[in-house]
Design a protein around this motif. Structure first.
Motif, PDB file in Angstrom:
ATOM      1  N   GLY A   1       5.194   5.827 -47.700  1.00 24.60           N
ATOM      2  CA  GLY A   1       5.918   6.752 -46.850  1.00 24.60           C
ATOM      3  C   GLY A   1       6.681   5.983 -45.789  1.00 24.60           C
ATOM      4  N   ASN A   2       7.642   6.655 -45.145  1.00 23.22           N
ATOM      5  CA  ASN A   2       8.465   6.031 -44.118  1.00 23.22           C
ATOM      6  C   ASN A   2       8.494   6.916 -42.870  1.00 23.22           C
ATOM      7  N   ILE A   3       8.608   6.283 -41.717  1.00 21.82           N
ATOM      8  CA  ILE A   3       8.695   7.009 -40.444  1.00 21.82           C
ATOM      9  C   ILE A   3       9.870   6.467 -39.654  1.00 21.82           C
ATOM     10  N   TYR A   4      10.678   7.378 -39.106  1.00 24.81           N
ATOM     11  CA  TYR A   4      11.732   6.980 -38.176  1.00 24.81           C
ATOM     12  C   TYR A   4      11.533   7.739 -36.872  1.00 24.81           C
ATOM     13  N   ILE A   5      11.449   6.995 -35.761  1.00 25.97           N
ATOM     14  CA  ILE A   5      11.258   7.593 -34.439  1.00 25.97           C
ATOM     15  C   ILE A   5      12.499   7.311 -33.619  1.00 25.97           C
ATOM     16  N   SER A   6      13.185   8.383 -33.240  1.00 21.58           N
ATOM     17  CA  SER A   6      14.378   8.261 -32.404  1.00 21.58           C
ATOM     18  C   SER A   6      13.973   8.347 -30.936  1.00 21.58           C
ATOM     19  N   LEU A   7      14.578   7.500 -30.109  1.00 18.29           N
ATOM     20  CA  LEU A   7      14.222   7.420 -28.698  1.00 18.29           C
ATOM     21  C   LEU A   7      15.387   7.876 -27.829  1.00 18.29           C
ATOM     22  N   ALA A   8      15.058   8.600 -26.761  1.00 15.51           N
ATOM     23  CA  ALA A   8      16.074   9.048 -25.816  1.00 15.51           C
ATOM     24  C   ALA A   8      16.136   8.088 -24.636  1.00 15.51           C
TER      25      ALA A   8
ATOM     26  N   VAL B   1       7.788  -3.151 -35.184  1.00 17.90           N
ATOM     27  CA  VAL B   1       9.212  -3.308 -35.460  1.00 17.90           C
ATOM     28  C   VAL B   1       9.974  -3.262 -34.143  1.00 17.90           C
ATOM     29  N   LYS B   2      11.121  -3.923 -34.108  1.00 19.15           N
ATOM     30  CA  LYS B   2      11.981  -3.877 -32.935  1.00 19.15           C
ATOM     31  C   LYS B   2      12.733  -2.554 -32.896  1.00 19.15           C
ATOM     32  N   VAL B   3      13.008  -2.103 -31.692  1.00 14.25           N
ATOM     33  CA  VAL B   3      13.829  -0.907 -31.514  1.00 14.25           C
ATOM     34  C   VAL B   3      15.292  -1.309 -31.687  1.00 14.25           C
ATOM     35  N   LYS B   4      15.979  -0.648 -32.635  1.00 12.89           N
ATOM     36  CA  LYS B   4      17.384  -0.935 -32.916  1.00 12.89           C
ATOM     37  C   LYS B   4      18.169   0.372 -32.927  1.00 12.89           C
ATOM     38  N   ASP B   5      19.322   0.340 -32.296  1.00 17.32           N
ATOM     39  CA  ASP B   5      20.221   1.499 -32.277  1.00 17.32           C
ATOM     40  C   ASP B   5      19.489   2.767 -31.838  1.00 17.32           C
ATOM     41  N   GLY B   6      18.616   2.612 -30.836  1.00 11.98           N
ATOM     42  CA  GLY B   6      17.951   3.776 -30.261  1.00 11.98           C
ATOM     43  C   GLY B   6      16.826   4.350 -31.088  1.00 11.98           C
ATOM     44  N   GLY B   7      16.258   3.557 -31.985  1.00 14.20           N
ATOM     45  CA  GLY B   7      15.161   4.088 -32.794  1.00 14.20           C
ATOM     46  C   GLY B   7      14.344   2.985 -33.433  1.00 14.20           C
TER      47      GLY B   7
ATOM     48  N   VAL C   1       4.099   0.529 -21.198  1.00 14.82           N
ATOM     49  CA  VAL C   1       3.638   0.967 -22.510  1.00 14.82           C
ATOM     50  C   VAL C   1       3.603   2.494 -22.522  1.00 14.82           C
ATOM     51  N   PHE C   2       4.090   3.098 -23.602  1.00 19.35           N
ATOM     52  CA  PHE C   2       4.094   4.549 -23.755  1.00 19.35           C
ATOM     53  C   PHE C   2       3.538   4.898 -25.131  1.00 19.35           C
ATOM     54  N   TYR C   3       2.702   5.930 -25.193  1.00 19.91           N
ATOM     55  CA  TYR C   3       2.158   6.384 -26.476  1.00 19.91           C
ATOM     56  C   TYR C   3       2.884   7.640 -26.938  1.00 19.91           C
ATOM     57  N   TYR C   4       3.274   7.639 -28.206  1.00 21.82           N
ATOM     58  CA  TYR C   4       3.852   8.842 -28.804  1.00 21.82           C
ATOM     59  C   TYR C   4       2.756   9.904 -28.868  1.00 21.82           C
ATOM     60  N   PRO C   5       3.034  11.125 -28.399  1.00 15.91           N
ATOM     61  CA  PRO C   5       1.944  12.099 -28.225  1.00 15.91           C
ATOM     62  C   PRO C   5       1.395  12.714 -29.509  1.00 15.91           C
ATOM     63  N   LYS C   6       2.051  12.478 -30.643  1.00 17.28           N
ATOM     64  CA  LYS C   6       1.612  13.113 -31.883  1.00 17.28           C
ATOM     65  C   LYS C   6       1.055  12.089 -32.868  1.00 17.28           C
TER      66      LYS C   6
ATOM     67  N   THR D   1      14.188  15.903 -32.594  1.00 22.45           N
ATOM     68  CA  THR D   1      14.621  15.644 -31.222  1.00 22.45           C
ATOM     69  C   THR D   1      14.191  14.247 -30.802  1.00 22.45           C
ATOM     70  N   PRO D   2      15.094  13.438 -30.239  1.00 17.65           N
ATOM     71  CA  PRO D   2      14.696  12.101 -29.767  1.00 17.65           C
ATOM     72  C   PRO D   2      13.556  12.197 -28.758  1.00 17.65           C
TER      73      PRO D   2
END
Length: 676
Positions: free
Chosen positions: A529-536, A557-563, A602-607, A621-622
């Motif tokens: 499976g794959n996951i993409y997390i977009s950041l605001a 992974v490094k954050v690239k192009d806002g995700g 450091v920030f944790y994704y809430p889900k 939504t980012p």
């Protein structure tokens, strides 16, 4: 006489019949006075026992269990006394009490340089201060949650006592939470302190003005503060100096000033009139006014500076072929040993260095044969060592290493004519039959080898039924010089074959390798499976990590192009955290107080992500990672410091004491077999 209760009403007819039969026997035997008197005595005893048994139909219980904490009764001096000059405080409660770990859990502020005496005596607590009292200061004795009653261990929550040596009691409060800066775990048992001196040097040179300590959930409240401006700090203060006087102490601070204030507020409480009768079980909503102290949402991030003193730990020679030097911190360069009690040829290397344990140590493999036979090696070595100010200076030590006596290897009995087994070079090849496309092949040797070249390894890919050679890259490991990596861009579902010919690789001690052949089948694309997390609003270098339920990173992974894109994930449950990597070095870095540099955020994704095979996930939504407070971000599933039960389970005391087992009369028919 028989006693009837509303619980049981026995049938007495059988007992009257039995007594009549016994009386008839007595009349027939009355000519024998002795026997008659004996029977009368027996009957008397039976009647008494029977009456007692009938009356005692159940063991009465002692009423409800005590579920309330101790209550304050009185104190000397009274609470909030002003102009008090004494050093002793006595507090009386309504029941026997105890204090758990008073030296750790009871916080007295202003902080005490000399430990106070705290003891319990029945229902009373006695505190004797040893330091001189400060003028015009409010003293707070914060018992946190250390007081409980002596029997049921009901805890008196957040109890504190205050008095003043001046004419008024300071009443302001500030509160917040302390988190581990690297993983956002609440940290307990850490001193939180305030300084009215706003200079940066105050934290290093002066004790705190007011203190508190974090509870088991990392929360803290500093009470009885004067109005004014303060700086707030956290300090893991094992030495009880109340200042940052050792760089090895864990610390935290806020860049913003703390200005205590208060506002009137109200809350609604629910009051239950009666819980014992259903018809009167009516609740009442009552509005209660109170003073709300601010700020109440301070967040501090605890860390320890990159302070590691450099020195050599215990050297050893575990084998005749090598000796090991270990150090307390990673080495930039490998120290060079200089022989003392042995000679080596000039202009030739008599050892092969192998970095181990993340550059914390070096194995020196001996390549000059005469040295291997010596039981004792004496040599000098120069290496960097920290002084008392943690400044590195060259240090030269003379070492004398003794060879450990190795146990003789057990040789397997050979049959007559059977050849001597070959002692092959130890070689561990990691190339599983079913392999993930993100994995690599590794080859690790047990001892240094000579002339490792790419053409000694063979990698083939299956095309229909034909094996064809395919290109790859060979790289030595950056930490372990006896380990090598085979890098190739694997394809989903393809079959490969990796082999090493026998007697193609030779160690410095003349041992040759055995043949190795490994068939490899890559997993299919639909297995992942794959996951993409977009950041605001991400405007700096950063990386994201996927962690498992134990909060251990499994992918980065490094954050690239806002995700951040995570590909080829095994089906499993994952959580994500974002690290703001300001220096772009690919790792989390702590802060530095002298440079006023906070630790990286450091920030944790809430889900939670539940990845399934052939699964693609992308949030619509980012993620605005600064939207929620830090202490609300980390998911409970990966939180190690989980909330404890605030209330204990109530005991069932209503039925306690009622007998549930049957009792039988030892006289059989005469007793009637009555049960209670």
């Amino acid at each position: 006489m028989f006693i009837e209760t509303n619980l049981y009403k026995p049938d007495y007819s059988q007992y009257f019949t039995n007594f009549a039969a016994v009386h008839l026997i007595i009349l027939r035997l009355k000519r024998d006075k002795y026997i008659a008197n004996s029977f009368r005595a027996v009957i008397g005893i039976l009647v008494v026992l029977f009456a007692y048994s009938c009356a005692n139909i159940g063991t009465p219980n002692g009423g409800p269990y005590d579920e309330l904490p101790p209550k304050f009764v009185s104190s000397v001096p009274p609470p909030n006394t002003v102009n008090y000059k004494g050093k002793k405080v006595e507090i009386l409660f309504d029941e026997l009490i105890q204090i758990e770990k008073a030296s750790e859990n009871v916080i007295i502020t202003p902080p005490q340089m000399e430990m106070p005496v705290i003891r319990t005596a029945g229902k009373k607590i006695e505190i004797e201060l040893q330091d001189s009292l400060k003028n015009d200061a409010t003293y707070t004795i914060d018992f946190t949650n250390s007081i409980s009653d002596n029997n049921e261990k009901n805890v008196l929550q957040n109890y504190s006592f205050a008095f003043s040596t001046g004419g008024q009691i300071d009443t302001m409060e500030v509160s917040g939470i302390l988190l581990n800066a690297e993983n956002l775990e609440p940290v307990s048992g850490i001193i939180i302190g305030l300084h009215s001196n706003l200079e940066d040097s105050a934290f290093v040179k002066l004790p705190f003005d007011r203190t508190s300590r974090t509870n088991d959930r990392g929360h803290f409240t500093i009470r009885n503060i004067k109005p004014g401006k303060y700086r707030i700090y956290a300090l893991n203060d094992i030495s009880h100096t109340y200042k940052f006087d050792q760089p090895s102490k864990e610390i935290a601070w806020s860049d913003s000033l703390v200005i205590p204030s208060s506002v009137p507020a109200s809350r609604q409480d629910t009051i239950w009139k009666d819980t014992s009768h259903v018809d009167t079980n009516i609740d009442t909503i009552k509005t209660i006014g109170y003073t709300h102290f601010l700020p109440d949402n301070i967040v501090l991030r605890l860390f320890k500076e990159n302070y590691i003193r450099q020195y050599m730990t215990k050297p050893e020679r575990p084998d005749s072929r090598y000796f090991t030097l270990r150090f307390n911190a990673p080495l930039d360069t490998i120290p060079v040993p200089v022989p003392i009690n042995f000679n080596v040829p000039k202009d030739s290397s008599w050892y092969y260095p192998q970095r181990i344990e993340g550059n914390l140590g070096v194995n020196y493999w001996l390549t000059y044969p005469p040295i291997l036979l010596k039981d004792t090696l004496q040599f000098s070595v120069t290496y960097p060592k920290s002084d008392s100010l943690n400044i590195l200076h060259p240090q030269t030590d003379t070492l004398q290493l003794f060879m450990h006596k190795r146990q003789a290897e057990k040789k397997k009995k050979r049959k007559e004519g059977e050849p001597e087994p070959v002692n092959f070079l130890g070689m561990q090849v990691v190339a599983p039959n079913s392999m993930d496309v993100f994995d690599t092949i590794s080859v690790t040797f047990d001892e240094p080898v000579l002339n490792i070249r790419k053409n000694l390894f063979h990698l083939e890919q299956k095309n229909d039924t034909v094996w064809k050679k395919t290109n790859f890259d060979l790289f030595p490991d950056s930490i372990n010089s006896l380990k090598y990596w085979i890098l190739h861009k694997w394809r989903y579902g393809e079959e490969y074959r990796f082999d090493i010919d026998s007697a193609s690789i030779r160690s410095i001690y003349g041992r040759w390798n055995d043949k190795s052949l490994n068939d490899i089948k890559m997993k299919k694309e639909e297995d992942y499976g794959n996951i993409y997390i977009s950041l605001a609003n991400i405007d700096t270098t950063a990386y994201m990590e996927l962690v498992n339920s134990s909060d251990v990173a499994v992918r980065k992974v490094k954050v690239k192009d806002g995700g951040a894109l995570f590909m080829d994930l095994k089906p499993d449950k994952y959580f994500a955290r974002l690290v703001i990597d300001l220096n772009n070095n690919g790792k989390w870095d702590p802060g530095n107080y002298a440079k006023k540099q906070q630790p990286e955020e450091v920030f944790y994704y809430p889900k939670m992500f539940e990845v399934k095979a052939f699964f693609n996930y992308e949030e619509d939504t980012p993620w605005n990672f600064r939207e929620k407070p830090l202490d609300k971000l980390k998911p409970g599933e990966v939180m190690k410091n989980k909330p404890k039960e605030e209330t204990k389970k109530k005991k069932n005391y209503k039925d306690e004491g009622k007998s549930t087992s049957k009792s039988s009369n030892p006289l059989g028919g005469m007793g009637g077999g009555m049960s209670f």
